[in-house]
Design a protein around this motif. Structure first.
Motif, PDB file in Angstrom:
ATOM      1  N   GLU A   9      36.110  43.191  27.306  1.00 27.74           N
ATOM      2  CA  GLU A   9      36.297  42.144  28.034  1.00 27.74           C
ATOM      3  C   GLU A   9      36.530  41.387  25.912  1.00 27.74           C
ATOM      4  O   GLU A   9      36.907  39.643  26.590  1.00 27.74           O
ATOM      5  CB  GLU A   9      34.821  41.326  28.184  1.00 27.74           C
ATOM      6  CG  GLU A   9      34.535  41.873  29.412  1.00 27.74           C
ATOM      7  CD  GLU A   9      33.013  41.513  29.284  1.00 27.74           C
ATOM      8  OE1 GLU A   9      32.218  41.358  29.073  1.00 27.74           O
ATOM      9  OE2 GLU A   9      32.869  41.300  31.026  1.00 27.74           O
ATOM     10  N   LYS A  34      40.914  35.716  31.964  1.00 28.11           N
ATOM     11  CA  LYS A  34      40.053  35.935  33.190  1.00 28.11           C
ATOM     12  C   LYS A  34      40.695  34.920  34.092  1.00 28.11           C
ATOM     13  O   LYS A  34      40.423  35.675  34.800  1.00 28.11           O
ATOM     14  CB  LYS A  34      38.740  34.712  31.989  1.00 28.11           C
ATOM     15  CG  LYS A  34      38.196  35.668  31.211  1.00 28.11           C
ATOM     16  CD  LYS A  34      36.863  35.214  31.262  1.00 28.11           C
ATOM     17  CE  LYS A  34      36.224  35.672  30.458  1.00 28.11           C
ATOM     18  NZ  LYS A  34      35.154  35.129  30.226  1.00 28.11           N
ATOM     19  N   GLY A  35      41.385  33.631  33.986  1.00 33.05           N
ATOM     20  CA  GLY A  35      41.849  33.449  35.011  1.00 33.05           C
ATOM     21  C   GLY A  35      43.090  34.123  35.882  1.00 33.05           C
ATOM     22  O   GLY A  35      43.126  34.034  36.756  1.00 33.05           O
ATOM     23  N   ILE A  78      42.452  37.003  36.640  1.00 30.81           N
ATOM     24  CA  ILE A  78      41.542  38.367  36.559  1.00 30.81           C
ATOM     25  C   ILE A  78      41.274  37.290  37.705  1.00 30.81           C
ATOM     26  O   ILE A  78      41.454  37.737  39.392  1.00 30.81           O
ATOM     27  CB  ILE A  78      40.011  38.893  36.886  1.00 30.81           C
ATOM     28  CG1 ILE A  78      40.768  39.523  35.435  1.00 30.81           C
ATOM     29  CG2 ILE A  78      39.583  39.602  37.127  1.00 30.81           C
ATOM     30  CD1 ILE A  78      42.189  40.405  35.316  1.00 30.81           C
ATOM     31  N   SER A  79      40.666  36.257  37.912  1.00 31.49           N
ATOM     32  CA  SER A  79      40.152  34.859  39.266  1.00 31.49           C
ATOM     33  C   SER A  79      41.536  35.098  40.007  1.00 31.49           C
ATOM     34  O   SER A  79      41.639  34.938  41.928  1.00 31.49           O
ATOM     35  CB  SER A  79      40.013  33.757  38.732  1.00 31.49           C
ATOM     36  OG  SER A  79      38.618  34.341  38.048  1.00 31.49           O
ATOM     37  N   TYR A  80      42.758  35.267  39.539  1.00 30.68           N
ATOM     38  CA  TYR A  80      43.962  35.227  40.055  1.00 30.68           C
ATOM     39  C   TYR A  80      44.191  36.079  41.464  1.00 30.68           C
ATOM     40  O   TYR A  80      45.052  36.207  42.221  1.00 30.68           O
ATOM     41  CB  TYR A  80      45.835  34.668  39.891  1.00 30.68           C
ATOM     42  CG  TYR A  80      46.311  34.770  40.856  1.00 30.68           C
ATOM     43  CD1 TYR A  80      47.190  33.671  41.494  1.00 30.68           C
ATOM     44  CD2 TYR A  80      47.874  35.990  40.913  1.00 30.68           C
ATOM     45  CE1 TYR A  80      47.950  33.257  41.859  1.00 30.68           C
ATOM     46  CE2 TYR A  80      48.553  35.614  41.447  1.00 30.68           C
ATOM     47  CZ  TYR A  80      48.722  34.143  42.577  1.00 30.68           C
ATOM     48  OH  TYR A  80      50.296  34.190  42.715  1.00 30.68           O
ATOM     49  N   GLU A 102      41.890  37.824  42.249  1.00 29.86           N
ATOM     50  CA  GLU A 102      41.315  38.491  43.568  1.00 29.86           C
ATOM     51  C   GLU A 102      41.755  37.721  44.891  1.00 29.86           C
ATOM     52  O   GLU A 102      41.500  37.781  46.173  1.00 29.86           O
ATOM     53  CB  GLU A 102      38.863  38.178  42.595  1.00 29.86           C
ATOM     54  CG  GLU A 102      38.585  38.476  44.039  1.00 29.86           C
ATOM     55  CD  GLU A 102      37.383  38.422  43.400  1.00 29.86           C
ATOM     56  OE1 GLU A 102      35.896  39.060  43.622  1.00 29.86           O
ATOM     57  OE2 GLU A 102      37.138  37.451  41.940  1.00 29.86           O
ATOM     58  N   ARG A 103      41.754  35.975  43.991  1.00 26.30           N
ATOM     59  CA  ARG A 103      41.813  34.848  45.949  1.00 26.30           C
ATOM     60  C   ARG A 103      42.911  35.201  46.028  1.00 26.30           C
ATOM     61  O   ARG A 103      43.302  34.965  46.890  1.00 26.30           O
ATOM     62  CB  ARG A 103      42.153  33.953  44.226  1.00 26.30           C
ATOM     63  CG  ARG A 103      41.646  32.309  45.309  1.00 26.30           C
ATOM     64  CD  ARG A 103      42.096  31.219  44.381  1.00 26.30           C
ATOM     65  NE  ARG A 103      43.376  31.424  43.573  1.00 26.30           N
ATOM     66  CZ  ARG A 103      43.190  31.368  42.270  1.00 26.30           C
ATOM     67  NH1 ARG A 103      42.565  31.402  41.596  1.00 26.30           N
ATOM     68  NH2 ARG A 103      44.221  30.836  41.333  1.00 26.30           N
ATOM     69  N   GLU A 104      44.319  35.647  45.141  1.00 28.54           N
ATOM     70  CA  GLU A 104      45.396  35.849  45.689  1.00 28.54           C
ATOM     71  C   GLU A 104      45.611  37.609  46.753  1.00 28.54           C
ATOM     72  O   GLU A 104      47.063  37.807  47.194  1.00 28.54           O
ATOM     73  CB  GLU A 104      46.768  35.953  45.380  1.00 28.54           C
ATOM     74  CG  GLU A 104      46.737  34.275  44.608  1.00 28.54           C
ATOM     75  CD  GLU A 104      46.695  32.954  45.949  1.00 28.54           C
ATOM     76  OE1 GLU A 104      47.570  33.595  46.707  1.00 28.54           O
ATOM     77  OE2 GLU A 104      45.830  31.777  45.435  1.00 28.54           O
ATOM     78  N   ASN A 105      44.893  37.973  46.204  1.00 32.56           N
ATOM     79  CA  ASN A 105      45.125  39.385  47.078  1.00 32.56           C
ATOM     80  C   ASN A 105      45.953  39.967  48.465  1.00 32.56           C
ATOM     81  O   ASN A 105      46.463  40.346  48.268  1.00 32.56           O
ATOM     82  CB  ASN A 105      43.510  40.430  47.350  1.00 32.56           C
ATOM     83  CG  ASN A 105      43.661  42.018  47.217  1.00 32.56           C
ATOM     84  OD1 ASN A 105      44.646  42.283  47.285  1.00 32.56           O
ATOM     85  ND2 ASN A 105      42.407  42.360  47.913  1.00 32.56           N
ATOM     86  N   LYS A 134      39.764  44.813  40.936  1.00 32.34           N
ATOM     87  CA  LYS A 134      39.987  43.641  42.453  1.00 32.34           C
ATOM     88  C   LYS A 134      41.070  44.035  43.428  1.00 32.34           C
ATOM     89  O   LYS A 134      39.976  43.989  44.274  1.00 32.34           O
ATOM     90  CB  LYS A 134      40.182  42.318  41.338  1.00 32.34           C
ATOM     91  CG  LYS A 134      39.161  42.012  40.345  1.00 32.34           C
ATOM     92  CD  LYS A 134      37.419  41.576  41.295  1.00 32.34           C
ATOM     93  CE  LYS A 134      37.272  40.879  40.171  1.00 32.34           C
ATOM     94  NZ  LYS A 134      35.848  40.821  40.937  1.00 32.34           N
TER      95      LYS A 134
END
Length: 418
Positions: free
Chosen positions: A126, A133-134, A136-138, A140-143, A165
């Motif tokens: 980390e 971090k943004g 990783i969120s993207y 996961e969200r746009e997978n 993810k």
């Protein structure tokens, strides 16, 4: 048109290094068949933890690039995390001898495996640049929008957490070589995650599968990158009036540059032959060797680089750790001899298979090979040039490379649907 995402820590025309060239070339060729997005940080340098570029979307040579801001890890703990992770690996993989039995026993007690070892490893990752971090969120969200995710390199925050993810629809290009980081136990789980692994060379595949046996059950293939022969201008004058050798890439101790400069300094000090060493790339070294016959050009655009490449005596690749070596293949495709560090299996294999260059191990044979290259006959140079071009044409053509990537993408895309 299916959508593909490429995850890489840095991307842009100002970024240097073979990995970055590989990514750009692959992205540009994948756009012929897919809608490609590159997910990357805002950093320009592998050592920089800053946002050089602006976050958001931009288009580079027709490629959609999504940049995510660089985030900070824990402010006070990274040093002890790294010490513990490296110490645990080092001292439990060092054998006892009569001279180290007391010291090693103490070190093993100090760095013994803790109950929260896996979490400590994740906390250490980390804090490994770039912490996006943004991104990783993207992911996961746009997978569901993407057929496949291609991850470059096994290191770094985006790859480690991104693979977790989208493991089933991921293609990992590990770019691994024999370094302590590869052996860290925390990477064992990560190497078991990809849906497909694309190795750059057979030696890289053997290495990774020996260190992380779980990879043997993962579908894989071997391919590097395609090369189009560079267009060289016949009447282009030499950029400097002296005979010279060229180094191209990141100027860094980890790339063998300090040793290279030291060897070259000693040659010129003893022989005074006026031959130059031109170092092309960003300099990340604080105290380079002082030598009037070593020239630092800084980062050059493609046309400027080709001008130096066209008239050089040979390209020198001093690194002991390479998974493919783009600059070696680029030099061969341009018909130039390559002098490589024989301690690197990948580089040595390129030379042995191509017969398009020379190998050195230490300073004495470095000097001998330099003199050998300077005294090559015209016919010898023509033979080496033809050998190098033929080697690249046989093994690194885009048609074959793209066929393998299409197969991998279809495989993980189907697995992801299932």
């Amino acid at each position: 048109m299916d959508k593909i995402a490429i995850v890489v820590q840095r991307y842009g025309k100002e970024t240097d290094g073979g990995e970055q060239v590989y990514v750009r070339l692959l992205a540009e060729h994948l756009t012929e068949r897919y809608e490609v997005a590159v997910l990357t940080s805002c950093s320009v340098s592998y050592t920089a933890g800053d946002d050089h570029y602006s976050a958001g979307e931009e288009i580079i040579d027709g490629i959609r690039v999504l940049r995510f801001t660089y985030g900070r890890g824990e402010p006070k703990t990274p040093r002890w995390l790294g010490r513990y992770i490296r110490g645990n690996y080092k001292y439990y993989n060092t054998g006892y001898t009569l001279s180290n039995i007391i010291t090693l026993s103490f070190r093993r007690i100090r760095y013994r495996r803790r109950k929260d070892h896996d979490r400590i490893f994740e906390r250490w990752i980390e804090n490994e640049n770039p912490v996006c971090k943004g991104m990783i969120s993207y992911i996961e969200r746009e997978n569901d929008r993407y057929k496949a995710f291609i991850f470059f390199n096994y290191l770094f925050y985006p790859n480690y957490f991104g693979l977790h993810k989208v493991s089933g629809k991921s293609i990992l290009i590990p770019l691994a070589y024999d370094e302590p980081m590869l052996y860290l136990s925390g990477f064992r789980k990560m190497f078991s995650l990809p849906g497909f692994i694309m190795y750059s060379t057979e030696s890289e595949k053997r290495l990774v599968e020996s260190v992380h046996p779980d990879t043997r059950t993962i579908r894989s293939d071997i391919t590097g990158v395609g090369f189009d022969s560079p267009v060289l201008e016949e009447n282009m004058p030499p950029p400097i009036a002296f005979p010279y050798f060229v180094y191209i890439g990141r100027i860094d101790i980890g790339k063998g540059c300090l040793e290279l400069m030291d060897y070259f300094f000693r040659i010129n000090k003893s022989q005074c032959n006026g031959t130059k060493l031109v170092m092309i790339g960003k300099n990340h070294m604080d105290n380079p060797v002082e030598c009037n016959n070593i020239i630092f050009t800084g980062f050059l655009d493609e046309a400027q680089k080709l001008a130096y490449l066209q008239h050089c005596q040979a390209v020198i690749v001093p690194s002991r750790n390479e998974s493919l070596s783009m600059v070696t293949l680029e030099a061969m495709s341009a018909g130039k001899p390559v002098l490589v560090n024989g301690h690197c299996e990948v580089l040595r294999s390129h030379i042995e298979q191509s017969q398009a260059g020379f190998v050195y191990y230490e300073g004495e044979d470095f000097s001998q090979q330099i003199n050998r290259i300077l005294n090559l006959s015209s016919s010898d140079r023509q033979l080496i040039a033809q050998n190098g071009k033929s080697y690249v044409e046989r093994n690194y053509q885009w048609k074959g490379v793209m066929e393998k990537f299409e197969t991998a993408i279809d495989y993980v895309g189907t697995a992801g649907v299932d």
